[in-house]
Write a protein that holds these residues in place. Structure first.
Motif, PDB file in Angstrom:
ATOM      1  N   THR A   1      -3.841  -3.579   3.111  1.00  0.00           N
ATOM      2  CA  THR A   1      -2.578  -4.260   2.798  1.00  0.00           C
ATOM      3  C   THR A   1      -2.651  -5.746   3.142  1.00  0.00           C
ATOM      4  O   THR A   1      -3.406  -6.141   4.046  1.00  0.00           O
ATOM      5  CB  THR A   1      -1.410  -3.622   3.576  1.00  0.00           C
ATOM      6  OG1 THR A   1      -0.207  -4.323   3.263  1.00  0.00           O
ATOM      7  CG2 THR A   1      -1.622  -3.665   5.085  1.00  0.00           C
TER       8      THR A   1
ATOM      9  N   ASN B   1      -0.829   4.608  13.015  1.00  0.00           N
ATOM     10  CA  ASN B   1       0.517   4.112  13.301  1.00  0.00           C
ATOM     11  C   ASN B   1       1.353   5.361  13.571  1.00  0.00           C
ATOM     12  O   ASN B   1       1.318   6.265  12.737  1.00  0.00           O
ATOM     13  CB  ASN B   1       1.041   3.351  12.070  1.00  0.00           C
ATOM     14  CG  ASN B   1       2.485   2.924  12.212  1.00  0.00           C
ATOM     15  OD1 ASN B   1       3.060   2.999  13.291  1.00  0.00           O
ATOM     16  ND2 ASN B   1       3.077   2.500  11.105  1.00  0.00           N
TER      17      ASN B   1
ATOM     18  N   ARG C   1       4.802  -7.925  -0.833  1.00  0.00           N
ATOM     19  CA  ARG C   1       4.427  -6.587  -1.242  1.00  0.00           C
ATOM     20  C   ARG C   1       3.137  -6.533  -2.064  1.00  0.00           C
ATOM     21  O   ARG C   1       3.172  -6.421  -3.293  1.00  0.00           O
ATOM     22  CB  ARG C   1       5.565  -5.898  -2.031  1.00  0.00           C
ATOM     23  CG  ARG C   1       6.962  -6.056  -1.495  1.00  0.00           C
ATOM     24  CD  ARG C   1       7.142  -5.530  -0.092  1.00  0.00           C
ATOM     25  NE  ARG C   1       6.759  -4.138   0.006  1.00  0.00           N
ATOM     26  CZ  ARG C   1       5.824  -3.694   0.859  1.00  0.00           C
ATOM     27  NH1 ARG C   1       5.179  -4.513   1.671  1.00  0.00           N
ATOM     28  NH2 ARG C   1       5.526  -2.444   0.892  1.00  0.00           N
TER      29      ARG C   1
ATOM     30  N   TYR D   1      -4.409  -1.539   9.426  1.00  0.00           N
ATOM     31  CA  TYR D   1      -4.539  -2.341  10.655  1.00  0.00           C
ATOM     32  C   TYR D   1      -5.985  -2.643  11.021  1.00  0.00           C
ATOM     33  O   TYR D   1      -6.272  -3.020  12.152  1.00  0.00           O
ATOM     34  CB  TYR D   1      -3.855  -1.593  11.818  1.00  0.00           C
ATOM     35  CG  TYR D   1      -2.386  -1.375  11.539  1.00  0.00           C
ATOM     36  CD1 TYR D   1      -1.473  -2.409  11.707  1.00  0.00           C
ATOM     37  CD2 TYR D   1      -1.913  -0.148  11.055  1.00  0.00           C
ATOM     38  CE1 TYR D   1      -0.130  -2.229  11.409  1.00  0.00           C
ATOM     39  CE2 TYR D   1      -0.572   0.038  10.762  1.00  0.00           C
ATOM     40  CZ  TYR D   1       0.316  -1.007  10.939  1.00  0.00           C
ATOM     41  OH  TYR D   1       1.640  -0.836  10.651  1.00  0.00           O
TER      42      TYR D   1
ATOM     43  N   ASP E   1      -6.283   5.230   5.488  1.00  0.00           N
ATOM     44  CA  ASP E   1      -5.335   4.118   5.423  1.00  0.00           C
ATOM     45  C   ASP E   1      -5.717   3.100   6.497  1.00  0.00           C
ATOM     46  O   ASP E   1      -5.514   3.335   7.689  1.00  0.00           O
ATOM     47  CB  ASP E   1      -3.925   4.698   5.659  1.00  0.00           C
ATOM     48  CG  ASP E   1      -2.835   3.675   5.511  1.00  0.00           C
ATOM     49  OD1 ASP E   1      -3.130   2.471   5.527  1.00  0.00           O
ATOM     50  OD2 ASP E   1      -1.666   4.096   5.398  1.00  0.00           O
TER      51      ASP E   1
ATOM     52  N   SER F   1       0.835  -1.211   0.000  1.00  0.00           N
ATOM     53  CA  SER F   1       0.000   0.000   0.000  1.00  0.00           C
ATOM     54  C   SER F   1       0.862   1.251   0.000  1.00  0.00           C
ATOM     55  O   SER F   1       0.436   2.316  -0.441  1.00  0.00           O
ATOM     56  CB  SER F   1      -0.984  -0.007   1.171  1.00  0.00           C
ATOM     57  OG  SER F   1      -0.320  -0.199   2.389  1.00  0.00           O
TER      58      SER F   1
ATOM     59  N   SER G   1       0.143  -7.081   4.100  1.00  0.00           N
ATOM     60  CA  SER G   1       1.397  -7.208   4.867  1.00  0.00           C
ATOM     61  C   SER G   1       1.198  -7.492   6.347  1.00  0.00           C
ATOM     62  O   SER G   1       2.150  -7.862   7.021  1.00  0.00           O
ATOM     63  CB  SER G   1       2.207  -5.913   4.764  1.00  0.00           C
ATOM     64  OG  SER G   1       2.522  -5.606   3.446  1.00  0.00           O
ATOM     65  N   LYS G   2       0.000  -7.290   6.878  1.00  0.00           N
ATOM     66  CA  LYS G   2      -0.178  -7.360   8.328  1.00  0.00           C
ATOM     67  C   LYS G   2      -0.853  -8.674   8.714  1.00  0.00           C
ATOM     68  O   LYS G   2      -0.177  -9.672   8.855  1.00  0.00           O
ATOM     69  CB  LYS G   2      -0.962  -6.129   8.807  1.00  0.00           C
ATOM     70  CG  LYS G   2      -0.343  -4.801   8.351  1.00  0.00           C
ATOM     71  CD  LYS G   2       1.071  -4.614   8.863  1.00  0.00           C
ATOM     72  CE  LYS G   2       1.724  -3.362   8.302  1.00  0.00           C
ATOM     73  NZ  LYS G   2       3.144  -3.263   8.682  1.00  0.00           N
TER      74      LYS G   2
HETATM   75  C1  LIG Z   1      -0.388   3.016   8.362  1.00  0.00           C
HETATM   76  C2  LIG Z   1       0.359   2.165   7.377  1.00  0.00           C
HETATM   77  N1  LIG Z   1       0.035   2.236   6.082  1.00  0.00           N
HETATM   78  C3  LIG Z   1       0.691   1.518   5.154  1.00  0.00           C
HETATM   79  C4  LIG Z   1       1.716   0.661   5.509  1.00  0.00           C
HETATM   80  C5  LIG Z   1       2.467  -0.041   4.433  1.00  0.00           C
HETATM   81  O1  LIG Z   1       2.032  -1.298   4.163  1.00  0.00           O
HETATM   82  P1  LIG Z   1       2.569  -2.085   2.892  1.00  0.00           P
HETATM   83  O2  LIG Z   1       3.428  -3.164   3.434  1.00  0.00           O
HETATM   84  O3  LIG Z   1       1.312  -2.601   2.241  1.00  0.00           O
HETATM   85  O4  LIG Z   1       3.305  -1.154   1.998  1.00  0.00           O
HETATM   86  C6  LIG Z   1       2.093   0.545   6.837  1.00  0.00           C
HETATM   87  C7  LIG Z   1       3.200  -0.342   7.192  1.00  0.00           C
HETATM   88  O5  LIG Z   1       3.716  -0.414   8.250  1.00  0.00           O
HETATM   89  C8  LIG Z   1       1.408   1.336   7.794  1.00  0.00           C
HETATM   90  O6  LIG Z   1       1.763   1.297   9.079  1.00  0.00           O
END
Ligand SMILES: Cc1ncc(COP(=O)(O)O)c(C=O)c1O
Length: 364
Positions: free
Chosen positions: A223, A166, A234, A196, A193, A93, A225-226
């Motif tokens: 995302t 974050n 990615r 989370y 965004d 993202s 990723s979490k």
């Molecule tokens: C608030 C926030 N947005 C986006 C991302 C990025 O995620 P991605 O791994 O999809 O690039 C993070 C990653 O830590 C994040 O904390």
């Protein structure tokens, strides 16, 4: 040395959480003795079935990936009940953030976001030649939506709102977000965004997807990723109206998500039991970690994510270094605050054990 754009040259490089192997070499421990709680990653590997699906396409490396994201689009569309043409995929993202910043930024524009918030909002604004306008978080480290609205100027092209935020893990309630979106001028892009969102259990929270479907100036980011544990591959996606997506993606190179990553992401969905198990494991770890902070009288924010934000001050870097020396990698923020990712139960216990050791040293 080639001539470098001075505004880019002055950017402080993004400092990622340190890699386990690097720390292991530094402090003379084995990598399996190190606990990494610094990058809000999943403590578990991919969902069941993902590795097998990926293995099946490993030999197709000579072909470019699917630029239409046919299968991934179909699966995500079904999973979150959004029409397929309202989805925009990218190389994490964070790459979508950079593409949209480039598309709507440029000299004479500004970008509004809270501080502290995701540090990449600052970096991408600089890449895009937009002036960053940073608005301090309000009470309890929650977004101050009135102050954010007041900070929007005639030249503002985008507002970034991480929900939950974050590094603080705090959230804004659904009705407050709706009211905020209603009050922002239509020509300003609002990026919500939701990296989370899976970890939230506060009932006042809701996704802003309905707003993204209804309005051309709202994009929701998600995302893999979490919770889906695919940070290495990615994959991120946005939800927005098709007309908005087709404009925002003009700053994106083709073939930006590998076929392996597309397959892995698609294979991660459709397993609600596994998803619920991981969400519950995180919530239990978070409860225990927050309780441990309360018991030790350590200042912290009320996290709704897979990390906690707490003050081990006065010096964040020194606190993080003391943890690293003992094999636990955490993320220093500023002003004595650090961010600690929820790990496995054993990893969280290691963090608390080191915390107690350091507190004991401080009291001596
Ligand atoms: C608030 C926030 N947005 C986006 C991302 C990025 O995620 P991605 O791994 O999809 O690039 C993070 C990653 O830590 C994040 O904390």
């Amino acid at each position: 040395m080639p001539r470098i754009r001075p505004d880019i040259a002055s950017i402080r490089p993004y400092v990622p959480g340190r890699h386990i192997d690097e720390v292991a070499r530094d402090i003379g421990m084995r990598p399996d003795e190190i606990v990494k709680l610094a990058s809000n990653e999943s403590p578990e590997g991919p969902f069941p079935g993902v590795a097998k699906a990926v293995a099946a396409v490993l030999t197709e490396s000579n072909r470019y990936p699917d630029t239409d994201f046919y299968e991934l689009r179909r699966v995500v569309s079904g999973a979150i009940e959004v029409p397929p043409d309202h989805l925009w995929f990218g190389n994490g993202s964070v790459s979508l953030l950079s593409h949209l910043a480039l598309t709507i930024g440029g000299p004479g524009t500004s970008a509004v976001y809270a501080w502290p918030s995701f540090v990449m909002y600052r970096v991408i604004s600089r890449w895009a030649m937009s002036e960053p306008i940073e608005v301090p978080l309000g009470d309890g480290f929650v977004h101050d939506l009135d102050a954010l609205r007041a900070a929007i100027r005639d030249d503002t092209s985008v507002v970034y709102l991480a929900n939950p935020n974050n590094p603080t893990g705090t959230l804004v309630a659904a009705d407050a977000i709706d009211e905020f979106i209603d009050s922002v001028p239509e020509e300003v892009l609002i990026v919500v965004d939701e990296a989370y969102h899976h970890f939230v259990d506060d009932e006042s929270y809701a996704t802003a997807i309905p707003q993204a479907l209804a309005r051309p100036n709202v994009v929701v980011l998600r995302t893999f990723s979490k919770i889906y544990a695919l940070a290495a591959y990615r994959v991120g996606f946005g939800i927005a109206q098709p007309g908005t997506i087709s404009e925002l993606m003009k700053s994106q190179a083709p073939f930006s998500v590998s076929q392996v990553a597309q397959v892995a992401a698609a294979a991660s969905l459709g397993n609600p039991e596994e998803l619920a198990r991981r969400v519950e494991a995180n919530a239990a770890g978070r409860r225990r970690l927050l309780d441990a902070l309360v018991e030790r009288d350590i200042r912290h924010a009320e996290s709704q994510t897979n990390f906690v934000y707490c003050k081990l001050g006065p010096d964040s870097a020194a606190a993080a270094a003391a943890f690293t020396k003992r094999g636990v990698i955490i993320r220093p923020m500023s002003g004595g605050w650090v961010r600690v990712t929820i790990g496995t139960q054993a990893e969280n216990q290691r963090f608390v054990a080191v915390l107690d050791e350091l507190l004991l040293n401080l009291q001596r």
